[in-house]
Design an enzyme around this catalytic site. Structure first.
Site, PDB file in Angstrom:
ATOM      1  N   GLU A  57       0.871  -1.177   0.000  1.00 22.74           N
ATOM      2  CA  GLU A  57       0.000   0.000   0.000  1.00 22.74           C
ATOM      3  C   GLU A  57       0.898   1.213   0.000  1.00 22.74           C
ATOM      4  OE1 GLU A  57      -3.720  -1.620   2.716  1.00 22.74           O
ATOM      5  OE2 GLU A  57      -2.597   0.146   3.351  1.00 22.74           O
ATOM      6  N   ASP A  68      -5.709   9.625  10.051  1.00 25.52           N
ATOM      7  CA  ASP A  68      -4.415   9.064  10.421  1.00 25.52           C
ATOM      8  C   ASP A  68      -3.899   9.612  11.736  1.00 25.52           C
ATOM      9  OD1 ASP A  68      -3.479   7.222   8.293  1.00 25.52           O
ATOM     10  OD2 ASP A  68      -3.931   8.949   7.032  1.00 25.52           O
TER      11      ASP A  68
END
Lengths: 282, 407
Positions: A57, A68
C-alpha cells in the site's frame, strides 16, 4: 504499454490465489510515497517484496490526513516537504513496476488530490504506471460512485474499508462493487492507535465472511511480528503501516534526512513481520 | 442577480436527502464515522419534527442566550457614511458574546436526546469553544475543545474562559496550527470515541447533516431580523451583509431572506494581506471546489490538491474552506461574495467603536468594512442590515498589536 506493467485487479487476485496455494496469509505493508524523500522512498519501495511484503500500500501524501494518527501524519508532512506530489507518486510506482511485475500496489489516501488531478486522467495514468487498486479513506459508498465506478471500469480494484461500526445492515453496501480484497479496520480510531483483541477479530471475520467471498485484510494497530502472526491466523492478510513508517522516522538523522540505515531498518522490520505472518499457521 | 444558471423556484429547499447543495456538501468521511453520521441525521430529523424539542430550544434561547437580539439602527454610522440606513443585528449581545451559542444550545440538546455523554469541539477564534464550554457547563457534560496552537497564542482570553468553564483545551500542533488542524484533530477524536461522543461543529460546514443543522439553528438570526425590520421600517431591507469564515452567522442571517428576490445579499470573506498576495482566507473569491472535512466546497489549495494555509487577522475567518451552501449560492449567483483586507477590517473596527460605542469582533468588522464601502453609494432611502455577530473584547490584544499600541 506492456501488459506486464499496466495495473489491474488481476494482479491482486493472482497474489491472493498464490497465498492460498501456499496455505498462508499475506503481509501488506504501507509506506507513504516520497517519505522521507522521493529517492529514499524508491529505495525502500524496491526492497519491500524481497523483505517479505506480499502486497504494497502506497500512501498518497495529503496535508490533512484526518483519519491518520501522528506517525502517518508526519510521514505525509515529510513527503510533502520533500516536494512530493501525485505525478511523482505515479512515477514512483512506474519505476517499481519496471522491475517487479507481480507485487500488487494499492494507492491509499484521501480524495482531494485525485479529484484535483481529475478522476479520468488519474485513473488512466495510475493504470499505466502499474497501480492495481485504490483505497480512498474519505469516500464512503454514499459518495464514491464518481470514483468507484470509473475505477472498476478501468479494471482496477476499488477497495473499501470496513470497520467495527459496519453492521450487518451496512456491510452489503460496503462489499458491493469492491474487488481484490476487503480491508477490515480492526479498531475505531486513527491509524497507529490501539489494536483489537483476537476475539474481536475472530468475531469480525465471521461477520464479514457472511457478506463476502473476497479475501479479508486486517489492519490498524499491528506493530510486532507476534501481533501480525495472530492476525494472520484469522485473516487472509495482515496490514502494517504506522510501525513501518515509524521505523523510517527512527532512521533519520537530526535534520530529518534519510541515512544509509533507512532502507535496511525498514526491511529489517518487514522481514520480522513477514516471518511472523508466514509461520502463523504452521 | 448576474448568473446565467437556471434559477430554482426556491433557494431554501436544499440540501437534498444525501446532503448535497447542488455539487457541494455530502458526506466525505471515514467509514467508521458513517453510521454515526446517519444516526445523527435521523436524530436531527426526529428532533426537528418534535414540538417538545423546539419548545426546549426556544426556552433556552430566550432565557439563557438572551434572544431575541435587538435590531439596532446605527444612526451615527449612517450619518457618517451619508448613504443607506445601516442596521446592526446585534448578536454580539448574546450570552458569551457571539452568534455561536445559538448553534451550541441546539446541538447539545440534540446530543442529550441521543444519549451522548461527552462533547468535543474545534475552535478558531475561541468563540465557538467558549460557547461549547458554556453549554457543557450548563448541562453538566465533559467537554474537550481542540484549538490550533497558533490560535491559542492570539486568543488567550478565550482559552482562559474555556478553562474557567471547566473545559479541557487541547492545543493542536499539526499542520498550520489553526482552525483546519483543530478540525482534523476533533475528527480524529470522534473516530476514536464513536460510542459516547458528540461532536459539536461550530460552523455550517463538515459532513451532512452538519451544514443543514447548524444553518437551521442559526436561522433564528434571520427570522428575527425579518420580523424586526418589518416592525421598524415596514418593509424588507435592500441589502444584507455578513462576514464569512465557515459561514454560519451569514447563512443564519441570509437563509430566511433567500427567496425574497428584492433583497440583495453579500457575504464578506477575509482578504488578509490582500487576495493578490496569496495570504488570505478568501476561498470563494480565490479558491476552487475540492473535498475536505467531510464536504465538497470551495477550498484554498495548490494544483496538487494540497490544502494551503489561510491567513487573516481574524482567527475566526482563518479557514481555507467554506460551508457548502455558500459555494452553491455563489455558483447559482444568489449571493454576492466579496473580500475585505485586514487593514480595511481594522479601520471598520475603529469606526464602529468610535461612532457607535460598540466594539465589534474582528470577524464582523469585515462585514462593517464592506458596509463602509457600499453604504455611501446607496441612496438614503435604502436599508442595509449587517450582522454584528460577535463583540470585540477577545480581540483587543490583536488590535492593539496591529495598531502598534503596547498594553
Amino acid at each position: 504499454m506492456s501488459d506486464a506493467i499496466i495495473g489491474g485487479k488481476d494482479r491482486i487476485e493472482k497474489r491472493f490465489a498464490k497465498l492460498k496455494e501456499e496455505g498462508r496469509a499475506g503481509l501488506v505493508t504501507f509506506i507513504t510515497a516520497g517519505d522521507p524523500d522521493p529517492e529514499a522512498s524508491f529505495e525502500i519501495l524496491k526492497a519491500l517484496p524481497e523483505a517479505g511484503a506480499d502486497i504494497i500500500e502506497l500512501g498518497m501524501p495529503f496535508t490533512d490526513p484526518m483519519a491518520d494518527g501522528p506517525a502517518i501524519q508526519e510521514a505525509s508532512n515529510r513527503a510533502l516537504a520533500a516536494g512530493m506530489h501525485m505525478r511523482k507518486t505515479l512515477s514512483l510506482v512506474r519505476g517499481f513496476r519496471d522491475q517487479d511485475h507481480e507485487t500488487p500496489i494499492i494507492l491509499m489516501g484521501y480524495y482531494n488530490p485525485i479529484y484535483i488531478y481529475g478522476v479520468a486522467e488519474f485513473l488512466e495514468d495510475a493504470r499505466n504506471a502499474g497501480v492495481d487498486g485504490l483505497i480512498v479513506v474519505d469516500l464512503p459508498p454514499e459518495e464514491d460512485a464518481e470514483l468507484c465506478v470509473p475505477t472498476v471500469e478501468k479494471g482496477l480494484s476499488f477497495i473499501r474499508l470496513t470497520t467495527p461500526t459496519s453492521d450487518d445492515k451496512r456491510l452489503p453496501k460496503l462489499v458491493q462493487n469492491t474487488s481484490g480484497f476487503v480491508y477490515y479496520v480492526s479498531v475505531a480510531g486513527v491509524t497507529g492507535a490501539g489494536s483489537a483483541s483476537n476475539e474481536q477479530i475472530i468475531e469480525a471475520m465471521e461477520r464479514l465472511r457472511r457478506h463476502t467471498k473476497l479475501p479479508i485484510a486486517v489492519g490498524f494497530g499491528i506493530k510486532t511480528a507476534a501481533q501480525a502472526a495472530e492476525v494472520a491466523r484469522q485473516a487472509d492478510a495482515a496490514v502494517v503501516g504506522s510501525a513501518i513508517v515509524s521505523k523510517i522516522a527512527e532512521s533519520l538523522d537530526e535534520n530529518g534526512k534519510a541515512t544509509d540505515k533507512t532502507a535496511s531498518m525498514v526491511t529489517g522490520l518487514v522481514r520480522e513481520l513477514a516471518s511472523g505472518v508466514r509461520d502463523a499457521r504452521k | 442577480m448576474t448568473s446565467s444558471s437556471p434559477k430554482p423556484n426556491s433557494y431554501r429547499t436544499l440540501p437534498d436527502t444525501d446532503g448535497h447543495f447542488g455539487n457541494y456538501g455530502g458526506r466525505f468521511v471515514a467509514e467508521t464515522l458513517m453510521p454515526l453520521i446517519l444516526e445523527l441525521e435521523q436524530a436531527y430529523k426526529d428532533a426537528k419534527n418534535d414540538p417538545e424539542f423546539q419548545k426546549e430550544l426556544d426556552y433556552y434561547l430566550k432565557y439563557y442566550v438572551g434572544r431575541p437580539s435587538p435590531l439596532y439602527f446605527a444612526e451615527r454610522m449612517t450619518a457618517e457614511l451619508g448613504g443607506a440606513k445601516v442596521y446592526f443585528k446585534r448578536d454580539e449581545l448574546n450570552h458569551t458574546g457571539a452568534h455561536k451559542i445559538n448553534n451550541c444550545i441546539g446541538q447539545i440538546l440534540l446530543a442529550m436526546r441521543m444519549g451522548k455523554t461527552r462533547i468535543i469541539a474545534e475552535t478558531g477564534a475561541g468563540q465557538h469553544g467558549v460557547a461549547t464550554a458554556t453549554v457543557c457547563a450548563r448541562f453538566g457534560l465533559p467537554c474537550t475543545v481542540y484549538m490550533g496552537a497558533k490560535d491559542i497564542e492570539r486568543q488567550s482570553p478565550n482559552v482562559f474562559r474555556m478553562k474557567l468553564l471547566g473545559a479541557e483545551v487541547k492545543p493542536v500542533e499539526s499542520g498550520s496550527r489553526s482552525l483546519k488542524d483543530a478540525m482534523n484533530e476533533a475528527l480524529r477524536d470522534w473516530v476514536t470515541n464513536v460510542e459516547d461522543t458528540f461532536y459539536i461543529i461550530g460552523t455550517a460546514a463538515g459532513p451532512h447533516p452538519y451544514p443543514e443543522l447548524v444553518r437551521d439553528f442559526q436561522c433564528v438570526i434571520g427570522n428575527e431580523a425579518k420580523e424586526q425590520i418589518m416592525e421598524a421600517e415596514g418593509r424588507l431591507p435592500d441589502l444584507l451583509v455578513a462576514a464569512i469564515g465557515g459561514g454560519s452567522n451569514a447563512i443564519g442571517l441570509f437563509h430566511p431572506f433567500l427567496d425574497d428576490k428584492d433583497v440583495e445579499i453579500t457575504g464578506v470573506e477575509a482578504a488578509g494581506h490582500g487576495v493578490h498576495t496569496g495570504k488570505h482566507a478568501a476561498s470563494l473569491t480565490a479558491g476552487a471546489p475540492g473535498v475536505l472535512h467531510g464536504n465538497r466546497t470551495y477550498l484554498l489549495m495548490d494544483d496538487d490538491g494540497q490544502i494551503t494555509e489561510a491567513d487573516s487577522i481574524s482567527a475566526g475567518l482563518d479557514y481555507p474552506g467554506i460551508g457548502p451552501e455558500h459555494s452553491w449560492l455563489k455558483d447559482i449567483g444568489r449571493v454576492n461574495y466579496v473580500a475585505i483586507t485586514d487593514k480595511e477590517a481594522l479601520a471598520a473596527f475603529k469606526l464602529c467603536s468610535e461612532c457607535e460605542g460598540i466594539i465589534p469582533a474582528l470577524e464582523p468588522s469585515h462585514a462593517l468594512a464592506h458596509v463602509i464601502k457600499i453604504a455611501p453609494t446607496m441612496s438614503k432611502d435604502k436599508i442595509i442590515i449587517v450582522n454584528l455577530c460577535g463583540r470585540g473584547d477577545k480581540d483587543i490584544f490583536t488590535v492593539a498589536e496591529a495598531l502598534g499600541v503596547k498594553l
